[in-house]
Design a protein around this motif. Sequence first.
Motif, PDB file in Angstrom:
ATOM      1  N   ASP A  59      -5.569   0.135  12.077  1.00  7.30           N
ATOM      2  CA  ASP A  59      -5.301  -1.307  12.178  1.00  7.30           C
ATOM      3  C   ASP A  59      -5.248  -1.977  10.809  1.00  7.30           C
ATOM      4  OD1 ASP A  59      -7.203  -1.852  15.252  1.00  7.30           O
ATOM      5  OD2 ASP A  59      -5.131  -1.202  14.907  1.00  7.30           O
ATOM      6  N   GLU A  60      -6.184  -1.591   9.926  1.00  8.03           N
ATOM      7  CA  GLU A  60      -6.294  -2.223   8.615  1.00  8.03           C
ATOM      8  C   GLU A  60      -6.220  -1.143   7.540  1.00  8.03           C
ATOM      9  OE1 GLU A  60      -7.176  -6.382   9.751  1.00  8.03           O
ATOM     10  OE2 GLU A  60      -6.728  -5.448   7.815  1.00  8.03           O
ATOM     11  N   VAL A  61      -5.187  -1.233   6.692  1.00  2.96           N
ATOM     12  CA  VAL A  61      -5.025  -0.249   5.620  1.00  2.96           C
ATOM     13  C   VAL A  61      -4.703  -0.989   4.321  1.00  2.96           C
ATOM     14  CG1 VAL A  61      -3.675   1.710   4.751  1.00  2.96           C
ATOM     15  CG2 VAL A  61      -4.238   1.566   7.191  1.00  2.96           C
ATOM     16  N   LEU A  62      -5.383  -0.582   3.252  1.00  2.00           N
ATOM     17  CA  LEU A  62      -5.141  -1.147   1.923  1.00  2.00           C
ATOM     18  C   LEU A  62      -4.688  -0.032   0.991  1.00  2.00           C
ATOM     19  CD1 LEU A  62      -5.341  -3.396  -0.228  1.00  2.00           C
ATOM     20  CD2 LEU A  62      -7.743  -2.772  -0.529  1.00  2.00           C
ATOM     21  N   PHE A  63      -3.515  -0.218   0.367  1.00  2.00           N
ATOM     22  CA  PHE A  63      -3.008   0.711  -0.643  1.00  2.00           C
ATOM     23  C   PHE A  63      -3.346   0.170  -2.027  1.00  2.00           C
ATOM     24  CE2 PHE A  63      -0.183   1.446   2.966  1.00  2.00           C
ATOM     25  CZ  PHE A  63      -0.033   2.824   2.981  1.00  2.00           C
ATOM     26  N   LEU A  64      -3.931   0.995  -2.857  1.00  2.00           N
ATOM     27  CA  LEU A  64      -4.114   0.685  -4.270  1.00  2.00           C
ATOM     28  C   LEU A  64      -3.242   1.669  -5.040  1.00  2.00           C
ATOM     29  CD1 LEU A  64      -8.005   0.210  -4.376  1.00  2.00           C
ATOM     30  CD2 LEU A  64      -6.233  -1.503  -3.916  1.00  2.00           C
ATOM     31  N   VAL A  65      -2.214   1.161  -5.712  1.00  2.00           N
ATOM     32  CA  VAL A  65      -1.224   2.038  -6.353  1.00  2.00           C
ATOM     33  C   VAL A  65      -1.192   1.788  -7.852  1.00  2.00           C
ATOM     34  CG1 VAL A  65       0.156   2.075  -4.242  1.00  2.00           C
ATOM     35  CG2 VAL A  65       0.729   0.456  -6.052  1.00  2.00           C
ATOM     36  N   ASP A  66      -0.644   2.760  -8.574  1.00  2.00           N
ATOM     37  CA  ASP A  66      -0.688   2.674 -10.027  1.00  2.00           C
ATOM     38  C   ASP A  66       0.311   1.683 -10.599  1.00  2.00           C
ATOM     39  OD1 ASP A  66       1.497   4.247  -9.307  1.00  2.00           O
ATOM     40  OD2 ASP A  66       1.152   5.790 -10.830  1.00  2.00           O
ATOM     41  N   LEU A  67       1.521   1.661 -10.082  1.00  2.00           N
ATOM     42  CA  LEU A  67       2.595   0.956 -10.780  1.00  2.00           C
ATOM     43  C   LEU A  67       3.477   0.178  -9.820  1.00  2.00           C
ATOM     44  CD1 LEU A  67       4.051   0.686 -13.584  1.00  2.00           C
ATOM     45  CD2 LEU A  67       5.434   2.635 -12.899  1.00  2.00           C
ATOM     46  N   ILE A 115      -9.769  -7.997   1.221  1.00  2.00           N
ATOM     47  CA  ILE A 115     -10.193  -7.129   0.117  1.00  2.00           C
ATOM     48  C   ILE A 115      -9.161  -7.155  -1.006  1.00  2.00           C
ATOM     49  CG2 ILE A 115     -10.707  -4.752  -0.551  1.00  2.00           C
ATOM     50  CD1 ILE A 115     -11.881  -4.311   2.229  1.00  2.00           C
ATOM     51  N   ALA A 116      -7.880  -7.144  -0.631  1.00  2.00           N
ATOM     52  CA  ALA A 116      -6.821  -7.187  -1.643  1.00  2.00           C
ATOM     53  C   ALA A 116      -6.978  -8.405  -2.542  1.00  2.00           C
ATOM     54  CB  ALA A 116      -5.451  -7.192  -0.967  1.00  2.00           C
TER      55      ALA A 116
END
Length: 336
Positions: A59-67, A115-116
Amino acid sequence: MVGIVLASHGGFADGIAQSAQMLFGEQNNFAHVILKPDEGPDDIRGKMEKAIASFDSQDEVLFLVDLWGGTPFNQANGLVEKHDKWAIVAGMNLPMVVQALTERMMDANATARQIATKVVEPAKDGIKTKPSDLMPKTAAPAAAADKGSAKGGAKSIPEGTVIGDGHIKYVLARIDSRLLHGQVATGWIPAMKPDRVIVVSDSVAKDDLRKSMIREAAPAGVKAHTVPLKKMEEIAKDPRFGNTHALLLFENPEDVLRAIKGGINLKDINVGSMSYKEGDVNANNVLSMNQEDVDTFRELEKMGVKFDVRKVPSDAPGNMDAILKKAQNLLDEQKK
């Protein structure tokens, strides 16, 4: 609980995940995926999908990406577009990941978007210099210098108006089947300094998801558009674009040939990458071609078009004639 996916080019995401778990211990609903040098967009997307499927909840997903604008970002963006609760933050560093895990630990009901919002300032604050006076001064917000273009560009200017010399400036025209991605966003755009990136493609112009991804992949201060070939021909003849410095992106040489025959004045073409399709041969490690591609490049050559074969500005130029000869030999062998 929010599932967190770290994604990067190379082993960066693996290393930062290991560092974070040294501080927090082993984490559930926490994954790290990387794009290896010999992999493409579909590979990293598949890894993301597999990681998300392993979470207790999707349901809830956060992506932390480099670029921002790189392949991991673009593939994450394609997934986020389909889920109104998911989010992405680019510019990943260890303070950002630590803050994300802290927020999730402190509030099990926190959403991905909450969170983002909370990880951005800690990520910025993690950037410091010693001596401290090496830190750049924060610039005051600049006044909107180009209000006319911000409110609609040429559309807000009466037809027939001539801006500058009335001719759009092409700072670069590039063939790249990946279109606007990390090498373009962080290499060619800073080097060529366009104010607009224009993807010229009939197929992409009909694909709302890909158009959205292209818009969002553009670096700050650069607008990105996707237009069909006929529209690009109109833009090329419109004198209201006389002050525009454009970087054009094409998926294949056939579209370049059509554009030139349609009146778009291109003398030099940067050849970046052409992904493999069934029936292609690998002319080198980034250029796959079929007979139509080779014939099209040869036709462009006869029209006086010059080729600059480079993935990024720092690369040494490749020999296009040798590449085409190799491709033709492989195609001839394929026919036997």
